[in-house]
Design a protein around this motif. Structure first.
Motif, PDB file in Angstrom:
ATOM      1  N   SER A  77      -0.568   6.607  -2.267  1.00 47.09           N
ATOM      2  CA  SER A  77      -0.476   5.326  -1.564  1.00 47.09           C
ATOM      3  C   SER A  77      -0.326   5.533  -0.068  1.00 47.09           C
ATOM      4  O   SER A  77      -0.949   4.828   0.739  1.00 47.09           O
TER       5      SER A  77
ATOM      6  N   THR B 246      -3.822  -5.526  -0.402  1.00 48.28           N
ATOM      7  CA  THR B 246      -3.699  -4.264  -1.135  1.00 48.28           C
ATOM      8  C   THR B 246      -3.264  -4.511  -2.575  1.00 48.28           C
ATOM      9  O   THR B 246      -3.675  -3.792  -3.484  1.00 48.28           O
TER      10      THR B 246
ATOM     11  N   GLY C 192       0.803  -1.212   0.000  1.00 53.09           N
ATOM     12  CA  GLY C 192       0.000   0.000   0.000  1.00 53.09           C
ATOM     13  C   GLY C 192       0.838   1.264   0.000  1.00 53.09           C
ATOM     14  O   GLY C 192       0.473   2.273  -0.603  1.00 53.09           O
TER      15      GLY C 192
ATOM     16  N   TYR D   2      -5.322  -3.358  -5.728  1.00 53.43           N
ATOM     17  CA  TYR D   2      -4.643  -2.574  -6.777  1.00 53.43           C
ATOM     18  C   TYR D   2      -4.855  -3.202  -8.158  1.00 53.43           C
ATOM     19  O   TYR D   2      -5.040  -2.502  -9.152  1.00 53.43           O
TER      20      TYR D   2
ATOM     21  N   TRP E 240      -9.421   4.083  -1.940  1.00 52.64           N
ATOM     22  CA  TRP E 240      -8.055   3.601  -1.723  1.00 52.64           C
ATOM     23  C   TRP E 240      -7.443   3.094  -3.030  1.00 52.64           C
ATOM     24  O   TRP E 240      -6.250   3.269  -3.264  1.00 52.64           O
TER      25      TRP E 240
ATOM     26  N   MET F 161      -2.916   4.240   2.831  1.00 50.48           N
ATOM     27  CA  MET F 161      -2.521   3.385   3.953  1.00 50.48           C
ATOM     28  C   MET F 161      -2.796   4.045   5.286  1.00 50.48           C
ATOM     29  O   MET F 161      -3.137   3.384   6.278  1.00 50.48           O
TER      30      MET F 161
ATOM     31  N   MET G 118      -3.975   4.683  -4.485  1.00 51.94           N
ATOM     32  CA  MET G 118      -2.789   3.861  -4.755  1.00 51.94           C
ATOM     33  C   MET G 118      -2.322   4.017  -6.196  1.00 51.94           C
ATOM     34  O   MET G 118      -1.130   3.950  -6.484  1.00 51.94           O
TER      35      MET G 118
END
Length: 631
Positions: A139, A109, A61, A113, A128, A143, A132
């Motif tokens: 990122s 993560t 992350g 992604y 999120w 996180m 990212m």
């Protein structure tokens, strides 16, 4: 020239033992490899028991894209390309490595992604995902939000689905073990199987790194377990005991970052506040024989609030003494006693006096807790805590607290540490066994050679002969226990040798803790040998004068014109009371040297803020030797 220095170091440290060699067999990659094991540990092996790669939910992350294979290649001394594109290589390879990726949400993560955005329904997860894909800054923000939700037990259901997580973890773990086996070379480089059990309710750090002695034939029968929302370590202990019973293998756990547990790591009571039982104490001591005393997120040896008479207490505490790991609960002064190793050792004596068992009879190691896939601990080669903290012109001055911009700044990160293990061979079995018997020590990065033996009849003349053999034959090494001997005082052989490529030594100290007649725990630090001891540096009023300072901050350099390359002595406790339980450990201090922000300032031509740490005295901590009175 470096090879000659290293050989001289080994000889001076008394490590060249060759007699009594046996052969042991270790299974690797499905075949047996014969490795010669010496009678006594002949050398110290250097490693990192706490490294994260792209398989860790937070590391990926934050942006790291290096996996286990790159991490192992780097540790073995190969050059790799860091996530941010820079070339990275160790000046000296390590001897062993434990990749301790988080069991919790392993690979989550990365899975997020890689997922098609159209299939992501949860709005926070979609946010999120977008962050990212923005790059390192995004990122870090993702996180920060994800970890905050974790600390509040408020993660999206898709991230906590047990079945999906177990399936993903099993697949990653299977591939990971194959990689570890491929890079394990008994006698040359040891790759351990391990993972991190991330126990952290309310942001209080109770993490453990779990390390297996065995290879894929046994470890492949289990998978890492996620603590989800557990509050105590009972689950991971039960997991470890079940593994040993079902496979015949061996496993241990290493607690870390006790300085961020808000007093919960080393309690006087059982978790939850009830009385601590002897059964609990013995179980913890057996399963957790080693504690991580120093790492990137601060040093946990001693705090000035607890050790006000110790002028060297408090190394690496700045920025980490305000609150817990996720900054979700402010720290109070009464919490420090449950967070620092010296106090834990003292508490262990008190608990043993009451129950007959000591839960905190542990050895100490250092490690990095790097989330870059790069096990670096040298000040001039520090690749940061995470990808956003890899070398750049801003990191020493800029706020780096998980992207939130508050509380902790880049320079608060330490560059260390490393684990030093006195083992009979460079194999899983020998190194793991040394950890289990606590014959280990920690450094904040430099590779100092430290020996510590306790016995009853050591003399100064022993240092003129084969004193290492004498130490093993007539005493116990660091991590050992001394039973009472009527009419005798314990004597200790203490030896420290500088890192062959590093700074000279300032002094060696023995730290003693004991329980007095009133049943209270006490401590005292003794300077036992120091540079220029017979010259200008004469002790006065119980204090040894400062060694001096040759650091040139403008050029990030220092000179070995002060200090000593080696320090050794035989020391007897002048205040020994045979009726009092006690422990003794060694602390070795280097002369002042530049810190990584000073190297950054020169490298990137930046001006550091006034509060940035630019120099420090790096150090080593030995595991203790315990004295128990005879009945």
């Amino acid at each position: 020239m470096r090879h000659k220095i290293a050989l001289a170091a080994a000889l001076l440290a008394g490590t060249m033992l060759t007699a009594g060699c046996d052969q042991i067999k270790q299974v690797t990659g499905g075949s047996e490899v014969a490795v010669e094991e010496t009678e006594f540990p002949e050398r110290v092996f250097w490693g990192d028991t706490h490294l994260h790669t792209s398989n860790s939910v937070d590391a990926f992350g934050f942006g790291v894209r290096l996996g286990p294979e790159e991490a192992l290649r780097f540790a073995r001394g190969e050059e790799v390309t860091a996530t941010t594109g820079m070339k990275a290589k160790l000046a000296r390879p390590l001897d062993f490595l434990v990749i301790a990726d988080h069991a919790e949400a392993m690979g989550a993560t990365k899975a997020l992604y890689d997922a098609p955005r159209l299939l992501i329904r949860d709005e926070r997860m979609k946010r999120w995902y977008d962050l990212m894909h923005e790059g390192p800054a995004g990122s870090q923000q993702a996180m920060a939000e994800l970890l905050d939700a974790r600390g509040r037990n408020d993660l999206p259901q898709a991230l906590t689905d047990a079945d999906a997580a177990a399936e993903r973890t099993q697949s990653i773990w299977k591939d990971h073990l194959k990689t570890v086996e491929r890079y394990n070379e008994p006698g040359k480089f040891t790759a351990f199987a391990g993972f991190e059990y991330t126990l952290m309710q309310g942001g209080n750090n109770l993490h453990r790194n779990v390390i297996f002695r065995d290879g894929i034939d046994k470890v492949g029968k289990v998978a890492p377990i996620d603590p989800t929302y557990k509050n105590t370590p009972d689950e991971i202990w039960a997991y470890m005991e079940a593994y040993e019973k079902s496979t015949g293998g061996k496993v241990l756990a290493i607690p870390h970052n006790s300085n961020l547990s808000n007093g919960l790591m080393f309690e006087l009571t059982a978790p939850g506040g009830g009385p601590m039982t002897a059964e609990y104490a013995r179980r913890r001591a057996r399963l957790e024989p080693v504690v991580e005393i120093t790492q990137i997120k601060g040093d946990s040896e001693a705090h000035p609030f607890l050790s006000s008479n110790d002028e060297f207490a408090g190394f690496g505490v700045a920025g980490w003494e305000l609150n817990n790991l996720l900054m979700q609960e402010p720290k109070k002064n009464e919490m420090f006693a449950g967070e620092y190793v010296r106090e834990a050792l003292k508490r262990g004596l008190l608990i043993e006096a009451q129950t007959g068992a000591n839960p905190y009879k542990f050895g100490v190691i250092g490690s990095t807790d790097s989330h870059t896939g790069l096990a670096t601990a040298d000040e001039d080669n520090f690749f940061g805590k995470h990808t956003g903290n890899e070398p750049n012109a801003l990191r020493a001055n800029e706020a780096q607290n998980l992207g939130t911009g508050k509380g902790r700044f880049g320079w608060h990160y330490l560059a260390g540490g490393y684990a030093a293990v006195w083992a009979k061979a460079n194999t899983r079995a020998a190194i793991w066994d040394a950890m289990a018997r606590r014959e280990v020590y920690a450094t904040t990065g430099p590779r100092m050679t430290v020996r510590f033996f306790g016995g009853w009849d050591f003399k100064a003349d022993d240092l003129k002969g084969d004193w290492v053999r004498a130490g093993y034959k007539r005493g116990v090494p660091m991590g050992g226990e001394l039973a009472g001997k009527p009419g005798a005082r314990p004597t200790f052989i203490v030896s420290a040798l500088k890192d062959p490529l590093g700074a000279n030594l300032d002094r060696v100290q023995v730290v003693k803790g004991w329980v007095d007649k009133a049943g209270k725990a006490q401590e005292k630090v003794f300077d036992v040998v120091w540079s220029d001891m017979g010259g200008k540096r004469k002790a006065a009023g119980g204090k040894v004068p400062a060694v001096g300072d040759t650091v040139n901050v403008a050029t990030a350099t220092y000179q070995n014109t002060i200090g000593a390359p080696t320090l050794a002595t035989v020391w007897t406790d002048p205040e020994f009371d045979p009726k009092q339980r006690a422990f003794y450990y060694v602390r070795v201090l280097e002369i002042p040297t530049p810190s990584w922000p000073a190297y950054d300032a020169v490298r990137f031509k930046v001006k550091l803020n006034p509060d940035v740490r630019v120099k420090q005295q790096e150090r080593a901590y030995s595991s203790a030797i315990w004295y128990t009175p005879t009945a």
